[in-house]
Write an enzyme that holds these catalytic residues in place. Sequence first.
Site, short mmCIF file in Angstrom:
data_model
loop_
_atom_site.label_atom_id
_atom_site.label_comp_id
_atom_site.label_asym_id
_atom_site.label_seq_id
_atom_site.Cartn_x
_atom_site.Cartn_y
_atom_site.Cartn_z
CG ASN A 248 4.65 0.11 -4.26
OD1 ASN A 248 5.22 0.89 -3.51
ND2 ASN A 248 4.43 -1.16 -3.95
CG PHE B 33 0.35 2.68 7.60
CD1 PHE B 33 0.72 2.20 8.84
CD2 PHE B 33 0.53 4.04 7.32
CE1 PHE B 33 1.25 3.04 9.80
CE2 PHE B 33 1.06 4.89 8.27
CZ PHE B 33 1.41 4.40 9.52
CG ASP C 232 -2.23 -6.23 -3.22
OD1 ASP C 232 -1.86 -6.49 -2.06
OD2 ASP C 232 -2.90 -5.23 -3.51
N1 CTP Z 1 -0.44 -5.65 3.42
C1 CTP Z 1 0.30 -6.78 3.71
N2 CTP Z 1 0.51 -7.72 2.75
C2 CTP Z 1 -0.02 -7.57 1.53
C3 CTP Z 1 -0.78 -6.43 1.22
C4 CTP Z 1 -0.97 -5.48 2.20
O1 CTP Z 1 0.78 -6.91 4.84
N3 CTP Z 1 0.19 -8.51 0.61
C5 CTP Z 1 -0.67 -4.65 4.49
C6 CTP Z 1 -0.03 -3.32 4.24
O2 CTP Z 1 1.27 -3.25 4.79
C7 CTP Z 1 -0.98 -2.37 4.94
C8 CTP Z 1 -2.32 -3.04 4.81
O3 CTP Z 1 -2.04 -4.41 4.54
O4 CTP Z 1 -0.70 -2.25 6.30
C9 CTP Z 1 -3.19 -2.49 3.73
O5 CTP Z 1 -2.52 -2.50 2.52
P1 CTP Z 1 -3.23 -2.07 1.16
O6 CTP Z 1 -2.33 -2.34 0.02
O7 CTP Z 1 -3.78 -0.67 1.33
O8 CTP Z 1 -4.46 -3.03 1.20
P2 CTP Z 1 -4.80 -4.34 0.47
O9 CTP Z 1 -5.22 -5.30 1.54
O10 CTP Z 1 -3.71 -4.80 -0.44
O11 CTP Z 1 -6.07 -3.89 -0.32
P3 CTP Z 1 -6.17 -3.06 -1.72
O12 CTP Z 1 -4.83 -3.13 -2.39
O13 CTP Z 1 -7.24 -3.80 -2.45
O14 CTP Z 1 -6.61 -1.66 -1.34
#
Ligand code: CTP
Length: 397
Positions: A210, A324, A279
Amino acid sequence: MTGVGGRRVLLGITGGVAAYKAADLARLLVKSGVDLRVAMTEAGTRFVTPVTMQALSGQPVYTDLWDPRIPDNMAHIELSRDRELIVIAPASADFIGKLAGGLAGDLLSTLCSARRCALMLAPAMNVEMWRNPATQRNVAALRDDGVIFAGPADGDQACGETGMGRMLEAGEIFDLIQGFFAPRLLQGRRVLITAGPTEEPIDPVRVITNSSSGKMGFAVARAARDAGARVTLVAGPVSLDGPAGVIRINVRTAEEMFAAVQNAVPDCDIFISVAAVADYRVKRPATQKIKKGNQRALTLDLEENPDILAWVAARPRPPFCVGFAAESENLAEHAMEKRAKKRIPLLAANLVHEALGADDNSITLFDDRGAHPLGRGAKGELARRLVEHIAAMLDVK
Ligand code: CTP
């Protein structure tokens, strides 16, 4: 205004090609609201003119111990007494030698010798001059006296040689000056931070990733370090220099990031998860480059990556966790939902189109007491405000 706004700094310029960087440093300091005074050695004025420095600092520039503008011939006292920090950039080998020997024969060395405030030196010299045992003895003696050294760095030099002795860039010195003035709000705390994107391989040349630049996470690492914390930064693939004094662990995939966090988390008090973790990863990355062949469409079989933050937050005695969230819409709603889902005390949220890759951002913090907009600003400034908020939450606990 940043954390250095209103601070009283004297910038000293000695003779060296790197003096051109002092002009940029003066500009950065003045722009951030520092009350800046400039003094130069005679040799310094050969490389950058007092007129330039006067225009940039908006103040008269001093070069002479006998300056008639100072009524009682006490320039060395007058100019240094109200200062909170003297920064010499560049600091030549000759000037460092003078200071180490306690010599005070010109305005700048006299100012340093008569000072009551801290002194920071940004050395700039040829690699052999830096390596010279006399220089090293002088530097060691000054360090023992409590003088702060900003650099030097390793790299190409103006003389055509390569090695230690290059002056830090203006931005790096500015960063250290900000660090000098930062309140030690996280003194003694151990902070673990993740930053940047992750890369999930599809085949040996292609990845899913990303557009996170890592700038926000690196700014948070810098702000935590400046606040006195011991910082470990787990960084995905980014093209950023690690902040000095921060332990950096480079990783590529989400699983590597997870392993690095699992390893480091038992020794941390605060976990700040800034990374944009992928993810999903490709279930079976191809061992050879995928050829286009005749297929019109290609399907990638993906599987879920571990949620690192949720895992840390669910530990038996978790560190203070900060998440975040980059959202594309409905910021407050998604942020509050995410904070509750991950069971974390604090979440920093921003809208993606306002942040990715940029130096500025606009962040709102969400905690038990509701929403706290930090407003718009440089990522470094927002990181500083985030650290203040974390420190305040830890203090009331
Ligand atoms: N995060 C993490 N590990 C993952 C995904 C996210 O530690 N596999 C952490 C990120 O570093 C951030 C927070 O979770 O602090 C939120 O990340 P975000 O990508 O916005 O949220 P998601 O939980 O992945 O939800 P979505 O993508 O559905 O918005």
